[in-house]
Each structure stands twice: as C-alpha cells, then as structure tokens.
Design a protein around this motif. Structure first.
Motif, PDB file in Angstrom:
ATOM      1  N   THR A 175     -71.256   7.497  23.616  1.00 45.10           N
ATOM      2  CA  THR A 175     -71.951   8.365  22.666  1.00 45.10           C
ATOM      3  C   THR A 175     -71.027   8.864  21.565  1.00 45.10           C
ATOM      4  N   ASP A 176     -71.475   8.737  20.321  1.00 43.72           N
ATOM      5  CA  ASP A 176     -70.754   9.248  19.146  1.00 43.72           C
ATOM      6  C   ASP A 176     -69.251   8.946  19.198  1.00 43.72           C
ATOM      7  N   PRO A 177     -68.870   7.676  19.143  1.00 47.78           N
ATOM      8  CA  PRO A 177     -67.446   7.342  19.247  1.00 47.78           C
ATOM      9  C   PRO A 177     -66.617   7.795  18.047  1.00 47.78           C
ATOM     10  N   ILE A 178     -67.271   7.966  16.880  1.00 43.28           N
ATOM     11  CA  ILE A 178     -66.603   8.448  15.669  1.00 43.28           C
ATOM     12  C   ILE A 178     -67.349   9.707  15.236  1.00 43.28           C
ATOM     13  N   ARG A 179     -66.608  10.823  15.131  1.00 45.19           N
ATOM     14  CA  ARG A 179     -67.230  12.127  14.834  1.00 45.19           C
ATOM     15  C   ARG A 179     -66.431  12.856  13.761  1.00 45.19           C
ATOM     16  N   PRO A 180     -67.073  13.725  12.996  1.00 44.43           N
ATOM     17  CA  PRO A 180     -66.314  14.556  12.062  1.00 44.43           C
ATOM     18  C   PRO A 180     -65.551  15.641  12.845  1.00 44.43           C
ATOM     19  N   LEU A 181     -64.324  15.916  12.425  1.00 40.25           N
ATOM     20  CA  LEU A 181     -63.578  16.993  13.087  1.00 40.25           C
ATOM     21  C   LEU A 181     -64.040  18.348  12.593  1.00 40.25           C
ATOM     22  N   PHE A 182     -64.264  18.457  11.292  1.00 43.27           N
ATOM     23  CA  PHE A 182     -64.707  19.721  10.711  1.00 43.27           C
ATOM     24  C   PHE A 182     -66.119  19.546  10.159  1.00 43.27           C
ATOM     25  N   ASP A 183     -66.933  20.584  10.282  1.00 45.38           N
ATOM     26  CA  ASP A 183     -68.300  20.526   9.758  1.00 45.38           C
ATOM     27  C   ASP A 183     -68.314  20.728   8.262  1.00 45.38           C
TER      28      ASP A 183
END
Length: 183
Positions: A175-183
């Motif tokens: 699940t979600d292997p690449i994500r933003p660190l900051f919103d």
C-alpha cells in the motif's frame, strides 16, 4: 554484551542514514522497493534551499528531490539533483551517474560536531538551512570514500524521521509505496 537500539531521529555520533545519488528519485525508490522490500519511500520534491553556501562561497542553491525510507536503524535517502549548478552531490557523482554519496549524523551539538571534522582538515562542501534546521556536507571523500552530512537536531526533523520509521514499521509491503513526506 549489551545490545544498543538506535531509534530513527535519535541524536548521537552514530551513522543514521546512507544516501545515494540517482537520476530519477521515484524510479529509484520503486527499484529499491522491488529489489529489497524496503519501504515505503517518502518523497520531498524540488527542494530549493533559501540559504546555502558551496565551498565557502554564497550559492544560488540547487534544485533537488529526495526519497527517504527506513530499514531497521538505518535510513535510506535517494537524491536527484535537477539543476546543473555545482554541488556536493556533483563533487563525487557526475551527472548521469548513480552511486553512494554520504552517511549522515544527526546531532544536538551541531557546532561541535561540524568543528570536529573541520579541525581534522576536512572541507565543508555545503553549508545550508532547511527551514531553521542547519546542515552541512563535510568532504571526507579522500579519507572515507564518501561525504558525511551533519544535520542539526530539530523538532520538525525529528517528527519527519519518526514518520518515516513509523511508516516502515506499519507498512504491508504494498500500500502506498511512494508517499509525500510533508502535506
């Protein structure tokens, strides 16, 4: 013998991160996930530092992106430089090449840690700020074969490191292997 556990974001003299220069940060993160199972990777795209100097001279800054993941007590950082300006990254890894670049030390005594390397005769390749957090790259490539990054302990940075470590601890591998660190 006593076992010592290193918590991500914990300050100290230990090496808490291994960093690699890549051509495409997202593709490299996907390759790391597929090959090693390490993940998820947290992306920070197109960082442009407001304050930086390169080899003691004011710098216009560099445009770069990073992807970060946790593997046990070691954080993996992938770095893509988007511009052609001189940088600590290009000092050791030429444009179009990939490879290991640096280890990172996270410290609550930034000035003393930085000075320790300078007193040994190592040049400071980059001095900069990310928000209010100071960091530098010390050119230890002649003695260690890589650079050392020193990052000043900062509550925002500790929170980010904790988010990366928690992401790895909770990750199902899919699940979600690449994500933003900051919103």
């Amino acid at each position: 013998m006593t076992s010592i556990s290193v918590t991500p974001g914990q300050t100290g003299p230990h090496l808490m991160q291994a960093a690699f220069i890549v051509d495409d940060v997202e593709a490299a993160a996907r390759a790391w996930i597929a090959t090693t199972g390490i993940g998820p990777f947290f992306i920070v795209p197109h960082i442009e530092l407001a304050e930086a100097s390169y080899r003691g001279e004011p710098s216009a800054g560099i445009d770069f992106s990073v992807a970060l993941a946790q593997s046990g007590g070691m954080q993996i950082e992938l770095i893509q430089q988007h511009c052609d300006r001189p940088s600590a990254y290009r000092d050791t890894i030429a444009k179009g090449q990939t490879g290991f670049h640096h280890f990172c030390v996270y410290t609550d005594d930034y000035d003393a840690c930085r000075q320790r390397y300078v007193d040994q005769g190592h040049a400071v390749a980059i001095d900069g700020k990310f928000g209010v957090m100071r960091f530098c790259y010390i050119d230890t490539s002649a003695t260690l074969g890589c650079m050392i990054e020193i990052v000043e302990q900062d509550d925002v940075q500790t929170s980010a490191f904790t988010k990366i470590a928690q992401g790895a601890a909770d990750w199902d591998g899919v699940t979600d292997p690449i994500r933003p660190l900051f919103d």
